[in-house]
Scaffold this active site. Structure first.
Site, PDB file in Angstrom:
ATOM      1  N   ARG A 168      44.793  37.053  14.606  1.00 43.20           N
ATOM      2  CA  ARG A 168      43.425  37.512  14.852  1.00 43.20           C
ATOM      3  C   ARG A 168      43.252  38.952  14.373  1.00 43.20           C
ATOM      4  O   ARG A 168      44.171  39.747  14.431  1.00 43.20           O
ATOM      5  CB  ARG A 168      43.101  37.479  16.361  1.00 43.20           C
ATOM      6  CG  ARG A 168      42.903  36.106  16.984  1.00 43.20           C
ATOM      7  CD  ARG A 168      41.795  35.317  16.318  1.00 43.20           C
ATOM      8  NE  ARG A 168      40.606  36.105  16.019  1.00 43.20           N
ATOM      9  CZ  ARG A 168      39.554  36.228  16.821  1.00 43.20           C
ATOM     10  NH1 ARG A 168      39.526  35.628  17.984  1.00 43.20           N
ATOM     11  NH2 ARG A 168      38.508  36.940  16.464  1.00 43.20           N
ATOM     12  N   ARG A 184      38.772  37.851  -1.432  1.00 41.97           N
ATOM     13  CA  ARG A 184      39.046  37.447  -2.826  1.00 41.97           C
ATOM     14  C   ARG A 184      39.516  38.653  -3.625  1.00 41.97           C
ATOM     15  O   ARG A 184      40.435  38.560  -4.441  1.00 41.97           O
ATOM     16  CB  ARG A 184      37.787  36.864  -3.483  1.00 41.97           C
ATOM     17  CG  ARG A 184      37.329  35.552  -2.866  1.00 41.97           C
ATOM     18  CD  ARG A 184      38.226  34.380  -3.248  1.00 41.97           C
ATOM     19  NE  ARG A 184      37.724  33.119  -2.705  1.00 41.97           N
ATOM     20  CZ  ARG A 184      38.413  32.281  -1.964  1.00 41.97           C
ATOM     21  NH1 ARG A 184      39.658  32.536  -1.640  1.00 41.97           N
ATOM     22  NH2 ARG A 184      37.878  31.161  -1.531  1.00 41.97           N
ATOM     23  N   CYS A 197      32.614  31.961   6.350  1.00 42.30           N
ATOM     24  CA  CYS A 197      31.956  33.084   7.025  1.00 42.30           C
ATOM     25  C   CYS A 197      30.874  32.547   7.952  1.00 42.30           C
ATOM     26  O   CYS A 197      30.059  31.725   7.531  1.00 42.30           O
ATOM     27  CB  CYS A 197      31.285  34.000   6.014  1.00 42.30           C
ATOM     28  SG  CYS A 197      32.427  34.747   4.877  1.00 42.30           S
ATOM     29  N   GLU A 257      27.771  35.162  14.293  1.00 42.91           N
ATOM     30  CA  GLU A 257      27.943  34.895  15.726  1.00 42.91           C
ATOM     31  C   GLU A 257      26.595  34.810  16.440  1.00 42.91           C
ATOM     32  O   GLU A 257      25.637  35.457  16.017  1.00 42.91           O
ATOM     33  CB  GLU A 257      28.737  36.037  16.381  1.00 42.91           C
ATOM     34  CG  GLU A 257      30.157  36.105  15.914  1.00 42.91           C
ATOM     35  CD  GLU A 257      30.873  37.359  16.448  1.00 42.91           C
ATOM     36  OE1 GLU A 257      30.415  37.948  17.439  1.00 42.91           O
ATOM     37  OE2 GLU A 257      31.881  37.729  15.839  1.00 42.91           O
ATOM     38  N   ARG A 300      35.010  39.856  12.594  1.00 40.63           N
ATOM     39  CA  ARG A 300      36.234  39.282  13.177  1.00 40.63           C
ATOM     40  C   ARG A 300      36.840  38.300  12.187  1.00 40.63           C
ATOM     41  O   ARG A 300      36.127  37.711  11.371  1.00 40.63           O
ATOM     42  CB  ARG A 300      35.914  38.537  14.473  1.00 40.63           C
ATOM     43  CG  ARG A 300      35.503  39.426  15.638  1.00 40.63           C
ATOM     44  CD  ARG A 300      35.079  38.538  16.807  1.00 40.63           C
ATOM     45  NE  ARG A 300      34.873  39.267  18.056  1.00 40.63           N
ATOM     46  CZ  ARG A 300      33.737  39.878  18.381  1.00 40.63           C
ATOM     47  NH1 ARG A 300      32.710  39.881  17.561  1.00 40.63           N
ATOM     48  NH2 ARG A 300      33.625  40.494  19.538  1.00 40.63           N
ATOM     49  N   TYR A 357      43.428  44.971  15.729  1.00 40.59           N
ATOM     50  CA  TYR A 357      42.095  45.385  16.197  1.00 40.59           C
ATOM     51  C   TYR A 357      41.899  46.857  15.838  1.00 40.59           C
ATOM     52  O   TYR A 357      42.684  47.705  16.263  1.00 40.59           O
ATOM     53  CB  TYR A 357      41.976  45.178  17.717  1.00 40.59           C
ATOM     54  CG  TYR A 357      41.922  43.711  18.062  1.00 40.59           C
ATOM     55  CD1 TYR A 357      40.701  43.071  18.274  1.00 40.59           C
ATOM     56  CD2 TYR A 357      43.077  42.951  18.144  1.00 40.59           C
ATOM     57  CE1 TYR A 357      40.647  41.712  18.549  1.00 40.59           C
ATOM     58  CE2 TYR A 357      43.040  41.589  18.415  1.00 40.59           C
ATOM     59  CZ  TYR A 357      41.819  40.988  18.620  1.00 40.59           C
ATOM     60  OH  TYR A 357      41.765  39.636  18.886  1.00 40.59           O
ATOM     61  N   ARG A 384      40.658  44.327  22.734  1.00 40.79           N
ATOM     62  CA  ARG A 384      41.978  43.909  23.217  1.00 40.79           C
ATOM     63  C   ARG A 384      42.917  45.112  23.371  1.00 40.79           C
ATOM     64  O   ARG A 384      43.897  45.248  22.635  1.00 40.79           O
ATOM     65  CB  ARG A 384      42.600  42.905  22.223  1.00 40.79           C
ATOM     66  CG  ARG A 384      41.925  41.568  22.132  1.00 40.79           C
ATOM     67  CD  ARG A 384      41.926  40.790  23.436  1.00 40.79           C
ATOM     68  NE  ARG A 384      43.268  40.571  23.981  1.00 40.79           N
ATOM     69  CZ  ARG A 384      43.983  39.471  23.743  1.00 40.79           C
ATOM     70  NH1 ARG A 384      43.512  38.522  22.986  1.00 40.79           N
ATOM     71  NH2 ARG A 384      45.173  39.329  24.300  1.00 40.79           N
TER      72      ARG A 384
END
Ligand code: DC
Length: 341
Positions: free
Chosen positions: A6, A62, A73, A76, A88, A106, A114
């Site tokens: 992540r 890319r 993509c 949200e 993210r 992060y 986090r």
């Protein structure tokens, strides 16, 4: 086996350049920190908060050479009170490692998503950057001693390359000649009582690199991308094997981007020149104040304006203006920062 990494980063504005730059920063760290190649990446799902144009992260991937992975993509849904301007990523990779060993990244404002992971994933290193004469090396040695870490002076490595050019009649204005000579330059660092000795092709040049011609040559060779790639690779390896206080110009922004503590030291140019004069006086080397100040201004210009890894403040660095401060005060301030991290 497939594992999932992540990543998240916040961006300063909704522009193509800004989203590209930050997505590349995040992906590069995901790749570096997990020791993977772009070929190991199977797929990436990017999501962007609704205040960002969603197509750009894939273009950044890319551009980094992630060509075979499938990319998606997604925008949200809005969640009231949640972090804004955030990209993210969920990166699926093929690896021998286990999921629990994956390092999730992060960055910037996204660190607050986090804090547990951010703390765990940091490299046990102190990165100190700043212009010539800002007091980096003196204070870095003291901090290393106090922490029981080794002290690595990366400027000395650029000086060693510069010295090699001087000794071998290589024109420091001629990048092609310098690049051609790189395979002949062997730099070894030895750490004696935590302090660094620099060995150039078998000879100890720890003192010889401290002259003004070597400094001038260092500043020139440091602008050449091939020189930087060679030395940055060595610097990263030192930090992989040792707990280190490392000083230079791009440590927080390029070499140890994940260092637990990042410091940027600065001071007024007149004060930096005075400090340099005092050092030269102590060593019994003749100097002229006007020349010293001119030299410092020239090196600042070279270091800040070069295209590759210029001297700049890392987003997550603590800036200390050391003008009028004693070494002891600077050291104590940095130790307070280290204890608070
Ligand atoms: O800190 P110093 O004066 O010993 O550094 C010598 C030169 O090397 C200086 O002009 C900037 C360059 N340098 C660099 O580009 N990146 C580093 N990490 C360290 C030094």
């Amino acid at each position: 086996m497939n594992c999932c990494i992540r990543g998240a980063v916040t961006v300063e504005e909704n522009s193509k350049e800004c989203i590209w730059e930050n997505t590349k920063l995040m992906l590069n760290q995901i790749i570096n920190e997990n020791n993977i190649n772009t070929d190991d990446i199977i797929s990436i799902i990017f999501t962007c908060t609704r205040d960002l144009d969603t197509a750009y992260p894939a273009v950044a991937a890319r551009e980094l050479g992630i060509v075979d992975a499938s990319l998606m993509c997604v925008q949200e849904l809005y969640v009231k009170g949640s972090l804004e301007m955030c990209v993210r990523a969920s990166v699926t990779v093929e690896t021998e490692k286990k999921q629990k060993d994956m390092k999730h990244i992060y960055l910037k404002g996204a660190q607050k998503l986090r804090p547990d992971i951010v703390k765990k994933s940091k490299t046990e290193a102190v990165a100190i950057d700043g212009p010539a004469g800002s007091g980096k090396s003196t204070v870095a040695k003291l901090i290393a001693k106090e922490l029981g870490y080794i002290y690595a002076d990366t400027g000395a490595m650029y000086r060693a390359v510069g010295l090699y050019c001087i000794k071998n009649g290589i024109d420091i204005e001629n990048d092609t000649e310098i690049i051609k000579a790189l395979p002949l330059i062997n730099i070894d660092l030895e750490f004696v009582n935590g302090l660094q000795k620099i060995i150039l092709n078998g000879s100890d040049v720890t003192d010889e690199i401290r002259t003004q011609p070597a400094a001038r040559a260092a500043s020139k060779v440091a602008a050449i991308s091939e020189v930087r790639v060679m030395l940055v690779d060595m610097q990263k390896k030192i930090a992989e094997k040792n707990k280190v206080v490392m000083d230079g110009r791009d440590i927080g922004t390029n070499v140890l981007t994940n260092a637990r503590v990042k410091i940027y030291l600065d001071a007024a140019v007149e004060e930096r020149a005075k400090r340099r004069c005092n050092e030269l006086k102590e060593k019994g080397i003749a100097f002229d104040y006007d020349n010293v100040i001119e030299e410092i201004v020239k090196r600042d210009e070279n270091d800040k304006n070069r295209k590759v890894n210029p001297l700049k403040i890392a987003d997550d660095a603590e800036v200390i203006d050391t003008t009028g401060m004693t070494i002891e005060q600077v050291k104590n301030k940095i130790m307070d920062i280290i204890r608070s991290k």
